[in-house]
Design a protein around this motif. Structure first.
Motif, short mmCIF file in Angstrom:
data_model
loop_
_atom_site.label_atom_id
_atom_site.label_comp_id
_atom_site.label_asym_id
_atom_site.label_seq_id
_atom_site.Cartn_x
_atom_site.Cartn_y
_atom_site.Cartn_z
N GLU A 126 0.67 -1.41 -0.27
CA GLU A 126 0.09 0.35 -0.11
C GLU A 126 1.30 1.34 0.38
O GLU A 126 1.11 1.82 -0.78
CB GLU A 126 -1.13 -0.05 1.44
CG GLU A 126 -1.87 -0.97 1.43
CD GLU A 126 -0.94 -2.40 1.83
OE1 GLU A 126 -0.10 -2.19 3.00
OE2 GLU A 126 -1.97 -3.23 1.60
N GLN A 127 2.20 1.12 0.87
CA GLN A 127 2.75 2.43 1.35
C GLN A 127 3.92 2.80 -0.35
O GLN A 127 4.92 3.83 -0.45
CB GLN A 127 3.58 2.95 1.96
CG GLN A 127 2.90 2.82 3.77
CD GLN A 127 2.17 1.80 4.62
OE1 GLN A 127 2.68 0.19 3.67
NE2 GLN A 127 2.03 1.10 5.53
N GLY A 128 3.25 1.78 -1.22
CA GLY A 128 4.74 1.03 -2.21
C GLY A 128 6.32 1.21 -1.73
O GLY A 128 7.18 2.42 -3.06
N SER A 129 6.46 0.74 -0.72
CA SER A 129 8.24 1.16 -0.46
C SER A 129 8.54 -0.59 -0.16
O SER A 129 7.36 -1.52 0.82
CB SER A 129 8.45 2.56 1.08
OG SER A 129 7.27 0.99 2.02
N PHE A 130 9.49 -1.30 -0.15
CA PHE A 130 10.02 -1.92 0.98
C PHE A 130 10.44 -1.13 2.33
O PHE A 130 11.31 -1.03 2.07
CB PHE A 130 11.40 -3.04 -0.25
CG PHE A 130 10.36 -3.67 -1.35
CD1 PHE A 130 9.68 -4.30 -1.26
CD2 PHE A 130 11.11 -3.34 -2.84
CE1 PHE A 130 8.94 -4.89 -2.52
CE2 PHE A 130 10.86 -4.18 -3.41
CZ PHE A 130 9.74 -4.55 -3.51
N GLU A 131 10.67 -2.33 3.19
CA GLU A 131 10.79 -1.78 4.68
C GLU A 131 11.94 -2.85 4.43
O GLU A 131 11.41 -4.22 5.11
CB GLU A 131 10.24 -1.80 5.85
CG GLU A 131 10.98 -1.23 6.87
CD GLU A 131 9.97 -1.61 7.76
OE1 GLU A 131 8.38 -2.32 7.70
OE2 GLU A 131 10.47 -0.92 8.99
N LEU A 132 13.71 -3.08 4.59
CA LEU A 132 14.36 -3.69 4.97
C LEU A 132 15.01 -4.28 5.98
O LEU A 132 14.92 -2.82 6.68
CB LEU A 132 15.56 -2.79 4.05
CG LEU A 132 15.58 -3.15 2.68
CD1 LEU A 132 16.83 -2.40 1.91
CD2 LEU A 132 15.66 -4.44 2.08
N VAL A 133 15.24 -4.62 6.99
CA VAL A 133 14.78 -5.17 8.64
C VAL A 133 16.80 -5.39 8.80
O VAL A 133 16.87 -6.94 7.96
CB VAL A 133 13.58 -5.82 8.33
CG1 VAL A 133 14.00 -6.86 10.73
CG2 VAL A 133 13.08 -5.58 8.92
N TYR A 134 17.26 -5.65 9.64
CA TYR A 134 18.23 -5.94 9.99
C TYR A 134 18.35 -5.83 11.62
O TYR A 134 18.17 -5.32 12.33
CB TYR A 134 19.45 -4.88 9.48
CG TYR A 134 19.81 -5.35 8.09
CD1 TYR A 134 18.74 -3.54 7.54
CD2 TYR A 134 20.47 -5.47 7.31
CE1 TYR A 134 19.11 -4.11 6.42
CE2 TYR A 134 20.68 -5.80 6.18
CZ TYR A 134 20.51 -3.91 5.07
OH TYR A 134 19.67 -4.25 4.19
#
Lengths: 154, 116, 386, 234
Positions: A63-71
């Motif tokens: 929906e927000q049109g983004s990838f969230e990269l989690v470390y």
């Protein structure tokens, strides 16, 4: 040190790192610009000494049109955890690699490229990890269509 | 005349070897195919050629083994009959073994046995 | 810096650098998906120079079933049975990892009985997993008898599990909110009989294999990996502890009822195959010590805190929880958007990181040593590909 | 060339008593093939452990049925036991391995993953739903993972198929329908009818109700546990 003053210490180290709410541990959100600098500090600074990258993955917020990269980071010296996230647009997702800080990041990043299509800047050997090299599309994206996949009949 | 026993012995050996081959030749279905004849490498297609220059140590090691294998083969018949010939046969075999040991020491010193 | 996407073919290509016509040339061999000593469908492309391994390039994906994509279409309770099929040699501990993540997120309180039974089951599964590893490790080094010994003793634990759980391999026993069934009345008797039976057998393992000079010769100093390299490739479990880093989640997190039992973390010195071998044997003893301390005082109580039919809905947010399986740290990362099935599930599997130790340690060893190193890492392939 | 199997039959059959000679030759060849099935070690996931327990481990041992020698190379194996999930990347390799095996070769799909994709059937973009989409399968052994005894039953079924299903002229047992392995007196329609009723009546498996039913039976003494002791799950 526990998560509270860990967050303040990280905020001191990196001014535009905002704490990420809705997480079950100390979590920090960083814009892509100064992501690599923060990771370098977290790895080499003796106050943090995050010598173990437990896990690296991505979440497709379509929906927000983004990838969230989690470390997920862990320090065997101090024994504390930290979750660092950064988000990139879905269209041309480019993130600097953290391979030179943690050797395993090279392969975890290849898996995230294989599943999401996130491109890693400076990655020595970026190719698909699980799927065939000529596989069309990135399976773990929310809008991945595949006629081979069988939906469960209701 | 007491050598006659060798004949049935070799016949039995030949039967044993060629019998198996003949049975499979006669009975087994034979359907060669392109994939069946392709080299087996754990289910994968082979990468590159296998005609490469490899270390000469393998060849030398095999050669050394061959020499001493043949030497052992010669000593068997000698061991059976050397009691009748007495000291002469013993000295004879001693020289034979000493020559070979000299060769072995030469090869050892030249590094033929050093593994890669 | 640029983003350059390569393919396997140009990664597996010989650079033309034969300095002199007499130098030996390298060539590629597939230690491919169907191979007796890769224990599953792991393909290693080996760059060999004669018999010496110059470089190992693992190629994965031959058992990639897309479990993380399936997780997004299943409810939380249904996802537990998929965790069995990851590292099927520590199926119960995987169930525990997923259930604990869900319980922590939905903050479900558990009584002591459930915690003790879970710890008992996890330790029995750890012993069973190390037994299979010990058997197959002997078989990889050419000794077939350990395979028979290891599996003979493994069947006894399989009977214990079968009596309580009903399954021998894929358990689906530890559910979010407690256990599927209560333990069978004969459970305590059988576990005690197993402990009495297996203690001398472990000593027998030592004399059979550890004392063997050939094995010592093949393991001491082979595939050495120091603590820093192990940490940088994120290796965990016996592989990391063999390199001298005392990281054991059972001690540092003290989840379940590990806090109430006395056991010590087994740490090796120089991280070679021998230490990885010795650490696992010692861990079997520690697990037996834990089971001994817990088997006599299993507290009373219900085996299920929540009705099984209750739908589990996690509040929005991301939850990450780690558990120590037989091979290392299994992390379950769930991102929930409040619906019935998770928005995103990710599994940090121990074998994924332990596998890359092969690329660090296998260079310039011979092919026989490569098999020893790979088997000492105790890699289960479906756990890597998911 | 298999002179006896290819060339000879058409000469022998017309002469009187020829067919008797052929069938007795069939019987000898099939008997020898059935009792020395060498399985190819091809374990992909969890079923591989159960197969190891079935073939090599001391308690369940297939050397009683002649299938003990597990060969790693397809050249020396004639029974391909598919133990585990087949994914889209493994499919071409599986086909190559199958074609590299010598004739007469048999395939046994063990585990529900090899039969129909098993737990990974829905919503998985890379699991092949059943190994028979890639190679012809002779015997299916259901279970997840199937017990070692189920594997033996599959092996015995295959041996029965070989002994009765195959003739010298046309090796391979696939022509005879697998139904010959059903216990005598039961037909497929009976099974379909019963499955339909079972699925309709207890659509939702109720744990407590099943436990009570089990308890009632054990009171009447019809408990048939493996090692003889009367097990009643309280």
């Amino acid at each position: 040190m526990d998560s509270a003053n860990l967050l303040t210490a990280v905020a001191a180290a990196e001014p535009n790192a905002k704490p990420r709410e809705k997480a079950d541990r100390a979590a920090v959100q960083v814009p892509v610009g100064n992501f690599s600098a923060l990771m370098k500090r977290l790895r080499n600074d003796s106050a943090f000494a995050f010598d173990m990258l437990c896990d690296h993955t991505a979440i497709d917020w379509s929906e927000q049109g983004s990838f969230e990269l989690v470390y997920q980071l862990y320090s065997t010296v101090h024994g504390h955890y930290l979750m660092v996230t950064t988000s990139v647009p879905r269209v041309n997702p480019i993130v600097p690699t953290v391979r030179e800080y943690w050797r395993i990041a090279e392969f975890q990043e290849r898996e995230v490229y294989d599943m999401f299509g996130v491109l890693y800047d400076g990655h020595p050997d970026l190719r698909r990890l699980f799927l065939e090299d000529d596989w069309k599309g990135f399976p773990l994206r929310k809008d991945y269509k595949d006629e081979f996949m069988l939906e469960r009949p209701e | 005349m007491d050598y006659f026993l060798i004949v049935p012995f070799t016949l039995l050996a030949a039967l044993f070897v060629f019998g198996g081959l003949a049975a499979s030749f006669l009975v087994a279905p034979h359907r060669p195919g392109k994939v069946k004849n392709s080299p087996y490498e754990c289910g994968e297609k082979t990468i590159g050629t296998s005609w490469v220059q490899f270390n000469v140590g393998y060849y030398l090691f095999a050669l050394m083994f061959l020499v001493f294998d043949v030497e052992a083969a010669f000593l068997y018949p000698w061991a059976l009959v050397f009691r009748e010939f007495g000291a002469v046969a013993l000295i004879e075999a001693g020289i034979f073994i000493l020559v070979l040991i000299a060769g072995f020491i030469y090869a050892w010193k030249k590094g033929a046995l050093e593994w890669v | 810096m640029s983003v350059h996407i390569t393919t396997l073919d140009d990664r597996v290509r010989l650079r033309k650098d034969d300095s002199s016509p007499l130098s030996t040339q390298e060539y590629f061999v597939n230690m491919g998906p169907q191979h007796p000593s890769t224990h599953g469908v792991l393909r290693l492309v080996l760059k060999l120079d004669g018999e010496t391994v110059r470089e190992v390039i693992p190629v994965l994906g031959y058992i990639h079933r897309g479990i993380e994509k399936m997780g997004e279409h299943q409810s939380y309770r249904q996802f537990v049975h998929l965790s069995d099929r990851l590292d099927y040699l520590s199926a119960l501990i995987n169930n525990w990892a997923v259930s604990m993540t869900i319980e922590k997120a939905a903050n479900i309180e558990l009584n002591d009985r459930i915690q003790v039974i879970r710890t008992l089951m996890a330790e029995l599964q750890r012993i069973q997993s190390h037994q299979l590893w010990w058997g197959v490790f002997g078989m990889d080094l050419g000794a077939f008898t350990p395979f028979l010994y290891g599996f003979r003793d493994r069947e006894i634990i399989a009977d214990i599990f079968e009596e309580t759980v009903g399954a021998r391999l894929t358990m689906n026993y530890i559910q979010p909110g407690g256990l599927m069934y209560d333990i069978h009345p004969g459970f305590v008797k059988r576990v005690k009989a197993f402990l009495k039976y297996f203690k001398p057998k472990l000593a027998e393992y030592e004399t059979l294999l550890s004392g063997n000079v050939i094995l010592q010769e093949r393991l001491r100093g082979v595939g050495r990996m120091d603590g820093q390299t192990a940490l940088s490739i994120g290796a965990t479990g016996p592989v990391l502890r063999a390199s001298g880093v005392p990281l054991d989640l059972r001690k540092s997190e003290a989840y379940g009822s590990y806090g109430k039992v006395a056991f010590d973390v087994v740490v090796g010195k120089n991280g070679d195959c021998w230490d990885r071998y010795w650490v696992r044997l010692e861990e079997m003893r520690q697990s037996m010590k834990i089971v001994e301390q817990l088997i006599d005082n299993i507290p009373e109580g219900k085996h299920m805190v929540m009705k099984p039919a209750v739908k589990i809905k996690l509040p929005e947010g991301s939850y990450y929880n780690q558990v120590e399986t037989a091979r290392g740290i299994l992390g379950v990362y769930i991102v929930s958007d409040g619906k019935e099935s998770p928005y995103r599930v990710h599994l940090r599997t121990p074998n994924f990181n332990n596998l890359w130790a092969i690329t660090e340690t296998a260079a310039n060893w011979r092919l026989g040593d490569l098999v020893a190193i790979l088997s000492s890492l105790d890699v289960v392939v479906p756990d890597i590909d998911r | 060339m298999g002179i006896i199997t290819e060339k000879l039959p058409c000469y022998i059959e017309p002469i009187p008593g020829g067919s008797l000679l052929l069938t007795s030759m069939d019987a000898v060849i099939n008997w020898s093939r059935a009792n020395s099935l060498w399985p190819l070690t091809f374990g992909t996931s969890c079923c591989a452990i159960e197969m190891m327990m079935a073939t090599g481990a001391p308690r369940h041992d297939t050397s009683r049925f002649g299938a003990e020698v597990a060969r790693p190379s397809p050249r020396q194996a004639d029974l391909l036991v598919i133990a585990g999930t087949i994914v889209r990347r493994m499919a071409p390799r599986l086909k190559t391995l199958y074609e590299q095996m010598g004739e007469p070769r048999y395939v046994m799909a063990t585990g529900s993953c090899a039969i129909s994709g098993g737990p990974f059937m829905y919503n998985s973009y890379s699991t092949i739903r059943g190994a028979d989409e890639i190679i012809p399968v002779d015997v299916y052994v259901p279970g997840c993972p199937p017990r070692a005894e189920a594997f033996f039953y599959g092996l015995l079924t295959l041996q029965k198929l070989i002994k009765e299903g195959e003739t010298v002229r046309k090796p391979g047992v696939r022509r005879k329908p697998v139904l010959s392995a059903l216990p005598p007196g039961i037909t497929l329609d009976q099974i379909r009818a019963e499955m339909a009723t079972v699925l309709k009546s207890d659509a939702i498996v109720n744990v407590e109700q099943a436990a009570k039913k089990l308890e009632k039976e054990s009171q009447d003494g019809q408990c048939e546990s493996a090692d003889g002791c009367c097990c009643s799950r309280t």
